[in-house]
Design an enzyme around this catalytic site. Structure first.
Site, PDB file in Angstrom:
ATOM      1  N   HIS A 206      22.705  -1.358   4.971  1.00  0.00           N
ATOM      2  CA  HIS A 206      23.013  -2.767   5.240  1.00  0.00           C
ATOM      3  C   HIS A 206      23.804  -2.944   6.535  1.00  0.00           C
ATOM      4  CE1 HIS A 206      21.442  -3.821   1.350  1.00  0.00           C
ATOM      5  NE2 HIS A 206      22.377  -3.164   0.687  1.00  0.00           N
TER       6      HIS A 206
ATOM      7  N   ASP B  43      15.962   2.213  -2.257  1.00  0.00           N
ATOM      8  CA  ASP B  43      17.140   1.592  -2.864  1.00  0.00           C
ATOM      9  C   ASP B  43      16.747   0.248  -3.478  1.00  0.00           C
ATOM     10  OD1 ASP B  43      20.407   1.859  -2.489  1.00  0.00           O
ATOM     11  OD2 ASP B  43      19.747  -0.232  -2.598  1.00  0.00           O
TER      12      ASP B  43
ATOM     13  N   HIS C 220      18.215  -2.442  -3.295  1.00  0.00           N
ATOM     14  CA  HIS C 220      18.506  -3.544  -2.368  1.00  0.00           C
ATOM     15  C   HIS C 220      17.685  -3.370  -1.090  1.00  0.00           C
ATOM     16  CE1 HIS C 220      22.126  -2.962  -4.889  1.00  0.00           C
ATOM     17  NE2 HIS C 220      22.181  -4.285  -4.870  1.00  0.00           N
TER      18      HIS C 220
ATOM     19  N   ASP D 261      19.885   3.063  -7.595  1.00  0.00           N
ATOM     20  CA  ASP D 261      20.232   1.856  -8.349  1.00  0.00           C
ATOM     21  C   ASP D 261      19.007   1.142  -8.924  1.00  0.00           C
ATOM     22  OD1 ASP D 261      19.523   1.339  -5.760  1.00  0.00           O
ATOM     23  OD2 ASP D 261      21.246   0.058  -5.293  1.00  0.00           O
TER      24      ASP D 261
END
Lengths: 354, 518
Positions: A127, A164, A166, A253
């Site tokens: 990110h 991931d 996200h 995750d």
């Protein structure tokens, strides 16, 4: 087959707040599991010590002004990049060590010192943008690593699969107009999860158009659905792109116990996904495969088993007994992925054959 | 007064030690009740015996000659890598059950089969974080299991496959050890010695007899450990290669920083996670039989010079005129006669001495390639030390007084050493201490510890374990706290407690200083 496992005790130093989900026992319980499995004393794994990324490494990706700001905040040991991304006194050194670890791991594979590598680092990086960070990320570890091997080795084309939960908004923005790094992200849809990006329509820009591939998935998507995405999207594109090296940003995750996401992957599912990555690397780029831990906050029921699964797959070890203890019940049903697969094929049909 | 007893392949040696060596003796191991006779000869009934420390090569010999019983290795692997990685038994049974990294039982243990042998090892993954599942399984085993070893008693630390191997080694050596220990007890009873008995570990430290009985594989390398420690005690050397010339074997070990160098021990088909002195154990010694074409590598009895029937290395030294004072009655005529069966007795004798020296020199080169000093023990040490040093290119050689009983001296001068692992999980409310076994006790839920508290606790618990293993005073217990870590446990978005790990070791060392100053 000996896997290079990059790890450093200093990856445990940084703490956001005492109860923040991105905390040190993410790595510690996993290291306990690896140690108890006998993996850390086994010839299947070389424990390698990472070096911090150099100033030159960081400047290939990040703005000088942002680096100065981050270093200054870290020296003071206070402040936040966003509401959930805190700067402690350890951030600057530890983020450089995480970026350096990923760079060392990719370099080890690129130069052939190890056929495969895995980095057990925190903080994560995907990110982080060139000029800012959020989402528990400060420096874009992966971008720093890929830019370094492109600059210093004969590796040119890199396929980056970020699985991931996200979307990798920072990484996507850094490589958006660059066809030499194909960024493929499978993630929980931005409609239901941070950072709210990564839709099918985001395909890259300029010379990089078609080299950004997003596969946003519905909550509760499970193992079989992920494997369909691998077969129908990842594998055909990987084959046509024909990379020199495959990098997997292995967020853990997607696991069904993860407290801040809603996907349904199991430890066995993770083993299968990494096996597919290994197969793809063997087929397309002489087996050159590097991977790093990204997110993953199911500290008790997820990470020890999912990390073990991906590390065992990378090390070529038997994975059939790797699962969560019966205490944790996986979801019984997964939503279909036909619609998103169709939409990706439709949008990317002008760049790739399916 | 400490009594040190070293029972080797040929002789049993004993010494009495207080602040110096008060008496020593040596008897052949093949006579009846050698320990009893030796102690009767040495003890005059006046000395108060504080402790008896014993080293034996019996376990190592049994392991190397594959005479140990077969073992059923019962595993509780839970989820993870293939349980086959821990298959170290002659039979391997996988039981149900799971202990997780925090020591929680996440799946109930259940063993449906019967062990295939009377010797059984039970090892659970994360058993050193919670010993209960192994204990429960032990309860379900038939009572005809002669020897059951449990993984959590093997020692602290994480490594399930290694712990399973070590537990199998403990199970397989338990019977041999128990038999030997009961012979020692009988001998001590007979001579009226009522003092705590200890056994030497392969790392040259000792444990009480009770502690050793649960982990006898620690004694596998006791023989070379005893002689190496004895030579350190007698000379005070900091760095040297040690050569102990016995009747059956010659042990080459290395001392650095004043203590023998160790490595994880393997013997025959046994693998253990225990450290033992690094040793090359050559099957050659003073009683090694000589044939016309050289050393045979076999022992068939005593040297002719000492009442035997066959020509041996000792006789060869005598024939070549190289045999120095051996401290006992020596029949050089018998040695000469034994060699007369060869066509050219002197040439054969000189040849076997050369061959012995060159094989020991090779062993020295592999154990201690850069050694600058050689220390020799055993009856033949005065006859061979200089030649061995020359052949190995070592400038200085040393044969201390009492070199002939160096192993017994090592026993008498050893001290207790125990490694202790502590795992606190105050969110669960448990402290788990692994040392001679693994025990879980309660701790206040949510309690936190700072670094000083962790270090203090580690030192306390390590000393407590050492006392349980027989250490008698704090001066015998220097503690090295090796590894600590601690972090918060967060449950439902609040700090529910801490996980703290520490390992500490009461270090091996000399329990008695004899004043050697090299």
């Amino acid at each position: 087959m000996t896997l290079a496992l990059y790890y450093h005790e200093d990856y445990l130093l940084h703490e956001h707040t005492p109860t923040h989900p991105e905390r040190r026992e993410r790595l510690q319980y996993t290291m306990d599991q690896l140690r108890e499995e006998g993996l850390l004393d086994s010839p299947a794994v070389d424990i390698c010590a990472p070096e911090p990324a150099s100033t030159a490494d960081l400047h290939r990706v990040h703005d000088g002004e942002y680096l100065d700001r981050l270093r200054y905040m870290s020296r003071r040991g206070e402040g936040q990049l966003s509401v959930d991304t805190h700067v402690s006194e350890h951030v600057w050194e530890q983020a450089r060590l995480a970026a350096g670890g990923v760079a060392d791991a990719v370099e080890a594979v690129a130069t052939g010192t190890h056929p495969r590598s895995f980095v057990m680092a925190r903080p994560g990086g995907h990110h982080a943008f060139a000029d800012d960070g959020h989402g528990f990320c400060y420096l874009n570890n992966t971008a720093v690593a890929l830019r370094r091997v492109q600059a210093t080795t004969d590796v040119d084309r890199i396929l980056l699969w970020d699985w991931d939960a996200h979307h990798c908004d920072g990484t996507q923005s850094i490589f958006a107009d660059d066809p030499s790094v194909l960024v493929m992200s499978t993630h929980q849809s931005g409609r239901t999860l941070f950072p709210g990006t990564g839709f099918v329509r985001e395909v890259g820009a300029g010379a990089g158009e078609g080299y950004t591939v997003n596969v946003p998935l519905s909550p509760r998507t499970g193992d079989d659905a992920y494997l369909r995405v691998v077969e129908e999207i990842f594998e055909p594109i990987a084959e046509q792109y024909d990379p020199d090296l495959l990098f997997v940003e292995a967020g853990q995750d997607n696991h069904f116990t993860d407290p801040i996401t809603d996907l349904g992957v199991t430890a066995q599912g993770y083993a299968r996904l990494m096996e597919r990555a290994v197969d793809a690397a063997d087929e397309l780029c002489d087996g050159r495969l590097a991977a790093s831990l990204a997110g993953g906050y199911g500290i008790e029921g997820g990470l020890p088993y999912t990390n073990l699964a991906v590390i065992a797959s990378l090390a070529g070890l038997e994975t059939s007994n790797i699962r969560e203890p019966a205490l944790y019940e996986p979801p019984s049903a997964s939503p279909g992925v036909e619609r998103v697969i169709d939409r990706v094929k439709e949008r990317h049909g002008e760049y790739w054959d399916f | 007064m400490h009594v040190g007893i070293d029972t080797g392949g040929t002789n049993v040696d004993a010494v009495l030690v207080d602040d110096g060596i008060r008496a020593s003796g040596k008897v052949p191991g093949d006579r009846d009740n050698p320990v009893e006779h030796l102690l009767e000869e040495l003890l005059d009934g006046q000395q108060a015996v504080e402790r008896v420390v014993v080293a034996t090569t019996l376990l190592l010999n049994a392991a190397v000659q594959e005479r140990l019983p077969a073992c059923t290795n019962v595993l509780v692997p839970g989820p993870g890598l293939s349980p086959e990685r821990a298959f170290h038994g002659e039979a391997n049974h996988v039981a149900a059950g799971c202990v997780d990294h925090r020591g929680r039982v996440t799946e109930e243990p259940a063993y449906e089969r019967r062990p295939a042998t009377e010797t059984v090892a039970v090892t659970a993954k994360f058993g050193t974080r919670n010993p209960e599942p192994e204990r429960e399984l032990r309860e379900t085993l038939d009572s005809d299991a002669a020897s059951v070893a449990l993984g959590h008693a093997a020692g602290p630390g994480l490594n399930f496959p290694d712990r399973a191997a070590t537990t199998v080694a403990n199970a397989r050596t338990a019977g041999t050890f128990a038999g030997f220990a009961s012979e020692i007890d009988d001998a001590l009873d007979t001579v009226g010695v009522d003092a705590p008995v200890y056994y030497l570990k392969g790392d040259a430290a000792m444990l009480s007899a009770d502690a050793m009985a649960t982990r006898p594989a620690q004694a596998l390398r006791a023989g070379p450990a005893a002689s190496a420690l004895g030579l350190v005690a007698l000379t005070g050397v900091e760095d040297a290669v040690c050569v102990d010339i016995g009747g059956t074997t010659t042990d080459v070990t290395r001392v650095t920083d004043g203590f023998p160098v160790t490595e994880p021990v393997e013997a025959g088909s046994l693998e253990t996670g225990y450290d033992g002195v690094r040793a090359v154990d050559l099957p050659l010694g003073g009683d090694t039989r000589v044939a016309a074409d050289g050393l045979t590598g076999r022992r068939e009895g005593h040297a002719s010079a000492f009442g035997g029937d066959e020509p041996t290395l000792t006789d060869a030294l005598s024939v070549t005129g190289a045999l120095e004072d051996t401290g006992g009655a020596l029949d050089s005529e018998a040695a000469r006669t034994a060699f007369e069966s060869f066509e050219r007795p002197r040439a054969v004798a000189a040849g076997v001495v050369d061959s012995y020296v060159s094989r020991v020199a090779d062993a020295i080169a592999s154990v201690a390639p850069n050694a600058t000093r050689l220390v020799a023990g055993g009856v033949l040490a005065p006859s061979l030390a200089d030649r061995l040093a020359d052949a190995a290119g070592i400038g200085e050689s040393l044969v201390p007084d009492h070199a002939a009983v160096a192993g017994a001296v090592g026993c008498a001068t050893a001290r207790v050493s125990v490694e202790t692992g502590i795992h606190i999980d105050s969110a669960r409310g448990t402290v788990t201490v692994s040392a001679l076994g693994t025990e879980t006790e309660p701790v206040e839920r949510g309690r936190t510890f700072d670094d000083d508290e962790v270090a203090t606790l580690a030192i306390e618990r390590a000393r407590e374990a050492a006392r349980r293993a027989g250490a008698q005073s704090d001066t015998e217990m220097p503690v090295n706290v090796r590894h600590t870590r601690r972090f918060n446990v967060v449950e439902k978005a609040r700090v529910a407690g801490q996980v703290v790990d520490a390992t500490a070791q009461v270090e091996p060392g000399l329990g008695v200083e004899l004043g050697g100053d090299r």
